[in-house]
Scaffold this active site. Structure first.
Site, PDB file in Angstrom:
ATOM      1  NE  ARG A   1     -20.238-110.125   2.222  1.00 49.81           N
ATOM      2  CZ  ARG A   1     -21.389-109.516   1.631  1.00 49.81           C
ATOM      3  NH1 ARG A   1     -22.460-109.966   1.934  1.00 49.81           N
ATOM      4  NH2 ARG A   1     -21.381-108.400   1.179  1.00 49.81           N
TER       5      ARG A   1
ATOM      6  CB  THR B   1     -17.166-119.392   1.089  1.00 44.00           C
ATOM      7  OG1 THR B   1     -16.663-118.501   1.874  1.00 44.00           O
ATOM      8  CG2 THR B   1     -16.299-120.343   0.558  1.00 44.00           C
TER       9      THR B   1
ATOM     10  CG  ASP C   1     -19.768-101.498   0.862  1.00 42.34           C
ATOM     11  OD1 ASP C   1     -19.367-102.642   0.655  1.00 42.34           O
ATOM     12  OD2 ASP C   1     -19.320-100.828   2.118  1.00 42.34           O
TER      13      ASP C   1
ATOM     14  CG  ASP D   1     -17.042 -99.020  -0.161  1.00 42.34           C
ATOM     15  OD1 ASP D   1     -15.865 -99.168   0.434  1.00 42.34           O
ATOM     16  OD2 ASP D   1     -17.093 -99.925  -0.916  1.00 42.34           O
TER      17      ASP D   1
HETATM   18  N1  URA Z   1     -23.145-104.888   3.576  1.00 36.17           N
HETATM   19  C1  URA Z   1     -23.411-103.498   3.299  1.00 36.17           C
HETATM   20  O1  URA Z   1     -22.597-102.575   3.429  1.00 36.17           O
HETATM   21  N2  URA Z   1     -24.426-103.392   2.462  1.00 36.17           N
HETATM   22  C2  URA Z   1     -25.315-104.299   2.047  1.00 36.17           C
HETATM   23  O2  URA Z   1     -26.312-104.328   1.423  1.00 36.17           O
HETATM   24  C3  URA Z   1     -25.120-105.483   2.159  1.00 36.17           C
HETATM   25  C4  URA Z   1     -23.927-105.801   3.255  1.00 36.17           C
END
Ligand code: URA
Length: 214
Positions: free
Chosen positions: A109, A113, A205, A208
């Site tokens: 990502r 943007t 995340d 993570d």
């Molecule tokens: N990606 C993630 O890992 N968590 C989110 O809440 C949104 C995108």
């Protein structure tokens, strides 16, 4: 289940899935538990996602008598993981579909943007005869889901289903605006996206938490 027949959202609200998802959401859940739970939930999601796979009758012999027994029809299903968090779902699904073929789509990502940028793409041969299950734990902005489906469609699979652990209304809308023919399977549709594009309440995340990188 909701949506038109062309843009369905299947929420897998089985109590086992919901219980495991709640454990995953908790910030106190360790990396190893998070990983195991995602694998377990993915097996249960796979069970639902495969509900309409076509079968054909094949002649076998049991120890007692011959019979025409149902077996999965056609070329092997392909599970396509959106890197890197998709690999957590892939692991669980492969336990249910051990002969499935595997594809990978690498997207990151762009932090300014928020658009998805592709850095890797590899899928098996013969996609025209395969059903594809595209997996990513979080359907958040929908940008990477749209980019992944667009790329996958260039290999012309027989069908595409999108599987996430968590989705939000914004992500579903973006995906279905671009690809109304792709059904979404998910364990929950959360409230919203926050200003940092995280799902609320979500689980943080996913990459993570799965790989222990934070
Ligand atoms: N990606 C993630 O890992 N968590 C989110 O809440 C949104 C995108």
């Amino acid at each position: 289940m909701s949506g038109t027949s062309a843009s369905k959202v299947h929420v897998i609200d089985h109590p086992l899935v919901q219980h495991k998802l709640s454990l995953m959401r908790s910030k106190d859940t360790s990396t190893s538990n998070f990983r195991n739970l995602l694998r377990e939930i993915s097996m249960l999601l796979a069970y639902e996602v495969c509900r309409d796979l076509p079968t054909t009758k094949v002649r076998i012999e049991t120890p007692i008598s011959p019979m025409m027994a149902p077996m999965l029809d056609g070329k092997k299903t392909v599970i396509v993981s959106i890197l890197r968090a998709g690999n957590g779902i892939l692991d669980g699904m492969l336990q249910i579909l051990p002969s499935a073929r595997v594809g990978h789509i690498g997207l990151y990502r762009d932090p300014t943007t928020m658009q998805a940028v592709e850095y890797f793409y590899k899928v098996p041969d013969g996609m025209e005869e395969r059903d594809a299950i595209l997996v990513d734990p979080m359907l958040a902005t929908g940008n990477s889901a749209v980019a992944a489906v667009t790329k996958l469609k260039s290999s012309n699979p027989r069908s595409i289903k999108f599987v996430s652990l968590l989705a939000c209304p914004e992500g579903i809308e973006v995906l279905h605006a671009a690809h109304p023919d792709v059904p979404v399977y998910t364990a929950a549709v959360d409230e919203r996206l926050n200003e940092k594009s995280y799902i609320v309440p979500g689980l943080g995340d996913a990459g993570d938490r799965l790989f222990g990188t934070k």
